[in-house]
Design a protein around this motif. Structure first.
Motif, mmCIF file in Angstrom:
data_model
loop_
_atom_site.group_PDB
_atom_site.id
_atom_site.type_symbol
_atom_site.label_atom_id
_atom_site.label_comp_id
_atom_site.label_asym_id
_atom_site.label_seq_id
_atom_site.Cartn_x
_atom_site.Cartn_y
_atom_site.Cartn_z
ATOM 1 N N GLN A 314 27.665 -65.851 21.939
ATOM 2 C CA GLN A 314 26.785 -66.193 23.064
ATOM 3 C C GLN A 314 25.476 -65.395 23.017
ATOM 4 O OE1 GLN A 314 27.800 -68.792 25.764
ATOM 5 N NE2 GLN A 314 28.487 -69.111 23.671
ATOM 6 N N GLY A 315 25.135 -64.857 21.850
ATOM 7 C CA GLY A 315 23.865 -64.162 21.663
ATOM 8 C C GLY A 315 22.714 -65.157 21.618
ATOM 9 N N VAL A 316 21.606 -64.773 22.218
ATOM 10 C CA VAL A 316 20.423 -65.637 22.303
ATOM 11 C C VAL A 316 19.386 -65.173 21.292
ATOM 12 C CG1 VAL A 316 18.613 -66.544 23.820
ATOM 13 C CG2 VAL A 316 20.867 -65.992 24.763
ATOM 14 N N CYS A 317 18.970 -66.054 20.408
ATOM 15 C CA CYS A 317 17.955 -65.682 19.418
ATOM 16 C C CYS A 317 16.600 -65.577 20.098
ATOM 17 C CB CYS A 317 17.908 -66.672 18.264
ATOM 18 S SG CYS A 317 17.135 -68.253 18.651
ATOM 19 N N LEU A 318 15.661 -64.864 19.461
ATOM 20 C CA LEU A 318 14.361 -64.663 20.086
ATOM 21 C C LEU A 318 13.535 -65.931 20.113
ATOM 22 C CD1 LEU A 318 12.246 -62.900 21.400
ATOM 23 C CD2 LEU A 318 11.415 -62.306 19.113
ATOM 24 N N SER A 319 13.438 -66.646 18.976
ATOM 25 C CA SER A 319 12.521 -67.792 18.973
ATOM 26 C C SER A 319 12.944 -68.873 17.988
ATOM 27 C CB SER A 319 11.093 -67.339 18.657
ATOM 28 O OG SER A 319 10.994 -66.799 17.357
ATOM 29 N N LEU A 320 12.440 -70.078 18.281
ATOM 30 C CA LEU A 320 12.649 -71.257 17.450
ATOM 31 C C LEU A 320 11.294 -71.839 17.081
ATOM 32 C CD1 LEU A 320 15.254 -72.979 19.815
ATOM 33 C CD2 LEU A 320 15.817 -71.689 17.735
ATOM 34 N N ASN A 321 11.229 -72.536 15.961
ATOM 35 C CA ASN A 321 10.049 -73.333 15.668
ATOM 36 C C ASN A 321 10.006 -74.523 16.629
ATOM 37 O OD1 ASN A 321 9.069 -71.829 13.321
ATOM 38 N ND2 ASN A 321 10.905 -72.597 12.284
ATOM 39 N N LEU A 322 8.884 -75.187 16.679
ATOM 40 C CA LEU A 322 8.744 -76.298 17.617
ATOM 41 C C LEU A 322 9.726 -77.427 17.331
ATOM 42 C CD1 LEU A 322 4.888 -76.585 18.194
ATOM 43 C CD2 LEU A 322 6.579 -75.226 19.433
ATOM 44 N N ASP A 323 10.215 -77.513 16.099
ATOM 45 C CA ASP A 323 11.195 -78.552 15.769
ATOM 46 C C ASP A 323 12.632 -78.102 16.043
ATOM 47 O OD1 ASP A 323 11.696 -76.746 13.748
ATOM 48 O OD2 ASP A 323 11.193 -78.099 12.105
ATOM 49 N N GLY A 324 12.796 -76.906 16.602
ATOM 50 C CA GLY A 324 14.122 -76.414 16.963
ATOM 51 C C GLY A 324 14.815 -75.598 15.901
ATOM 52 N N THR A 325 14.229 -75.452 14.730
ATOM 53 C CA THR A 325 14.844 -74.635 13.683
ATOM 54 C C THR A 325 14.619 -73.151 13.973
ATOM 55 O OG1 THR A 325 12.827 -74.837 12.355
ATOM 56 C CG2 THR A 325 14.604 -76.413 11.921
ATOM 57 N N PRO A 326 15.502 -72.267 13.465
ATOM 58 C CA PRO A 326 15.379 -70.840 13.757
ATOM 59 C C PRO A 326 14.058 -70.259 13.245
ATOM 60 C CG PRO A 326 17.542 -71.338 12.866
ATOM 61 C CD PRO A 326 16.714 -72.569 12.683
ATOM 62 N N ARG A 327 13.477 -69.385 14.023
ATOM 63 C CA ARG A 327 12.239 -68.702 13.638
ATOM 64 C C ARG A 327 12.471 -67.193 13.584
ATOM 65 N NH1 ARG A 327 6.555 -70.118 14.327
ATOM 66 N NH2 ARG A 327 5.257 -68.239 14.420
ATOM 67 N N ASP A 328 13.023 -66.622 14.643
ATOM 68 C CA ASP A 328 13.346 -65.192 14.700
ATOM 69 C C ASP A 328 14.752 -65.077 15.293
ATOM 70 O OD1 ASP A 328 13.654 -62.478 15.280
ATOM 71 O OD2 ASP A 328 11.552 -62.205 15.819
ATOM 72 N N THR A 329 15.708 -64.659 14.467
ATOM 73 C CA THR A 329 17.103 -64.647 14.900
ATOM 74 C C THR A 329 17.525 -63.326 15.543
ATOM 75 O OG1 THR A 329 17.845 -63.958 12.695
ATOM 76 C CG2 THR A 329 17.780 -66.338 13.157
ATOM 77 N N THR A 330 16.603 -62.377 15.681
ATOM 78 C CA THR A 330 16.965 -61.151 16.382
ATOM 79 C C THR A 330 17.292 -61.470 17.836
ATOM 80 O OG1 THR A 330 14.649 -60.632 16.934
ATOM 81 C CG2 THR A 330 15.541 -59.701 14.897
ATOM 82 N N GLN A 331 18.123 -60.626 18.426
ATOM 83 C CA GLN A 331 18.557 -60.837 19.806
ATOM 84 C C GLN A 331 18.087 -59.657 20.652
ATOM 85 O OE1 GLN A 331 22.797 -61.538 19.712
ATOM 86 N NE2 GLN A 331 22.611 -63.162 18.179
ATOM 87 N N ARG A 332 17.320 -59.958 21.671
ATOM 88 C CA ARG A 332 16.740 -58.928 22.531
ATOM 89 C C ARG A 332 17.405 -58.963 23.895
ATOM 90 N NH1 ARG A 332 10.777 -57.928 20.148
ATOM 91 N NH2 ARG A 332 11.273 -58.697 18.065
ATOM 92 N N ILE A 333 17.582 -57.796 24.467
ATOM 93 C CA ILE A 333 18.385 -57.724 25.687
ATOM 94 C C ILE A 333 17.783 -58.545 26.808
ATOM 95 C CG2 ILE A 333 17.323 -55.595 26.531
ATOM 96 C CD1 ILE A 333 20.160 -54.788 27.520
ATOM 97 N N TRP A 334 16.455 -58.661 26.857
ATOM 98 C CA TRP A 334 15.866 -59.431 27.960
ATOM 99 C C TRP A 334 16.303 -60.894 27.896
ATOM 100 C CZ3 TRP A 334 13.036 -63.805 27.458
ATOM 101 C CH2 TRP A 334 12.369 -64.039 26.247
ATOM 102 N N ALA A 335 16.367 -61.471 26.682
ATOM 103 C CA ALA A 335 16.775 -62.867 26.564
ATOM 104 C C ALA A 335 18.227 -63.051 26.977
ATOM 105 C CB ALA A 335 16.565 -63.356 25.135
ATOM 106 N N GLN A 336 19.073 -62.056 26.689
ATOM 107 C CA GLN A 336 20.477 -62.133 27.095
ATOM 108 C C GLN A 336 20.595 -62.095 28.620
ATOM 109 O OE1 GLN A 336 20.531 -62.297 23.315
ATOM 110 N NE2 GLN A 336 22.487 -62.483 24.346
ATOM 111 N N THR A 337 19.788 -61.240 29.270
ATOM 112 C CA THR A 337 19.861 -61.178 30.729
ATOM 113 C C THR A 337 19.383 -62.485 31.358
ATOM 114 O OG1 THR A 337 17.655 -60.165 30.984
ATOM 115 C CG2 THR A 337 19.531 -58.668 30.730
ATOM 116 N N GLU A 338 18.401 -63.128 30.737
ATOM 117 C CA GLU A 338 17.921 -64.397 31.292
ATOM 118 C C GLU A 338 18.959 -65.498 31.118
ATOM 119 O OE1 GLU A 338 15.574 -64.402 33.264
ATOM 120 O OE2 GLU A 338 14.785 -62.436 32.755
#
Length: 416
Positions: A314-338
């Motif tokens: 259930q980890g949330v990646c940081l960002s995706l490209n506009l087509d939905g493919t992975p861009r930055d797979t790091t997981q930051r605590i702020w995204a998890q809290t959101e």
């Protein structure tokens, strides 16, 4: 909408009843908030001489120490003001000291960070408490307004009302408005120079979102200013016109009408927008733009769950490209809290997914001295310091979880 079930492996939790699981998860979060998070910034994170929180803490020899004393940002000061203001309502244990610290930070925003020559608030001051970076960014000003509104809601500090109204006036009259190529609703730019006469950075989603959040906080006051809800509606119209990726309804980081190779979709921001809209449905349902944004966020959150949330952790990646493919797979605590806040307000799951998420989130991100700011997809820590701006995110998550899980744990029937 958000997932109704999960493959998340949580030892022991599956055997608990929903009410017991909710109560257990909330109890652990209560202890962390009172015994770890707040003491970090009431103790080693507080610079008593400056009347400010240090920018970040690190663990050295099993003790918390400042990561640096070289600068203090107005944005971080405002976020900590919010944290202490809410703590006066959320923590009986630390209520009085948090009120003292909130008053001190309100004073700091009113004096140390104000630009009395050009207006607004400087980005940062140095260790001698003199201006370091005098540029003006919308993100900072949004948080000044946001924190002032929250402190005003729980105190009789006259400086809070003045800060809130002054921040609005600077944003409304000094930040340049930029429209899209089709002449759509103009939005304030992200950054300007020290004199508030030259644009340094164009329109961006994140400061607009936090400005929306700030105006919603003002609109929620017992005596809301006349401009608060009107400003929410204007910003909503601008987001709809310039930031919606048409295939998924996702909100992009940069305007979609201005091609930019750095444009992307951050799943955490889809969850954050979802929370803001669903937590303030009374405001958003009063305008066509608000109702339309709520509709598009349903698709955006579906896409964020499908493309940006790891099914196993259930980890949330940081960002995706506009087509939905992975861009930055790091997981930051702020995204998890959101993600957690979105689950807290997802009526479809009735708190069940949130109760399941909390133990896994705690195990991956929290520790006895604080938290991991950034981890990789396998759970390895990628950043050692703990910024003073992050307790804002944890506090918003804690309050949302407490509201939802308190109700869930008191419910003993499936129809509740």
């Amino acid at each position: 909408m958000l997932p109704l079930s999960s493959t998340l492996p949580l030892a022991g939790v599956a055997e608990l009843s929903p009410a017991t699981a909710a109560a257990t998860a909330l109890e652990a979060f209560d202890r962390y908030y009172d015994d770890v998070l707040l003491p970090m910034w009431l103790g080693p994170g507080w610079n008593a001489q400056a009347g400010l929180c240090y920018e970040a803490l690190v663990v050295e020899n099993d003790a918390l120490v400042p990561a640096s004393t070289a600068r203090y940002r107005a944005m971080a000061c405002a976020r900590q003001l919010y944290t202490f203001a809410r703590a006066t309502q959320l923590s009986a244990k630390h209520r009085d000291l948090c009120a003292e610290r909130a008053a001190a930070l309100c004073h700091a925003l009113d004096t140390r960070f104000r630009d009395t020559l050009h207006g607004g608030w400087v980005f940062s001051i140095d260790s001698a408490l003199a201006p370091q970076d005098s540029s003006k960014d919308l993100y900072t000003h949004a948080f000044v307004l946001f924190a002032a509104a929250h402190w005003l809601a729980v105190s009789d500090d006259p400086r809070a009302a003045a800060l809130m109204h002054d921040a609005h006036n600077v944003i409304a009259h000094r930040f340049v408005r930029a429209a899209g190529e089709s002449g759509t609703t103009p939005l304030p730019v992200a950054a300007m120079d020290a004199t508030l006469t030259e644009t340094l950075s164009g329109v961006a989603q994140n400061p607009v979102m936090h400005l929306t959040e700030a105006y919603l906080a003002a609109a929620a006051l017992d005596e809301p200013p006349a401009w608060a809800e009107a400003c929410v509606r204007t910003l909503t119209e601008g987001i709809l016109a310039r930031f919606i990726e048409p295939r998924t309804g996702s909100i992009t980081e940069l305007p979609i009408d201005e091609p930019n190779a750095d444009n992307r979709i951050e799943p955490g921001h889809q969850f954050e927008w979802f929370y803001l809209v669903r937590a303030h449905t009374d405001v958003f349902t009063r305008s066509d733009a608000g109702r339309q944004l709520a509709d598009t966020l349903g698709r955006a959150v579906d896409a964020a769950c499908r493309q940006g949330v790891d099914a196993e952790t259930q980890g949330v990646c940081l960002s995706l490209n506009l087509d939905g493919t992975p861009r930055d797979t790091t997981q930051r605590i702020w995204a998890q809290t959101e993600y957690g806040r979105a689950l807290a307000l997802c009526t479809e799951t009735q708190g069940t997914m949130l109760a399941r998420l909390l133990p896994a989130w705690s195990a991956r991100f929290l520790h006895a001295h604080g938290w991991h700011e950034v981890i990789d997809a396998t759970g390895q820590r990628l950043r050692a310091d703990m910024p003073s701006s992050t307790p804002y995110h944890i506090t918003t998550f804690y309050e949302a979880a407490r509201t939802t899980l308190s109700a869930s744990s008191s419910c003993n029937t499936p129809s509740c």
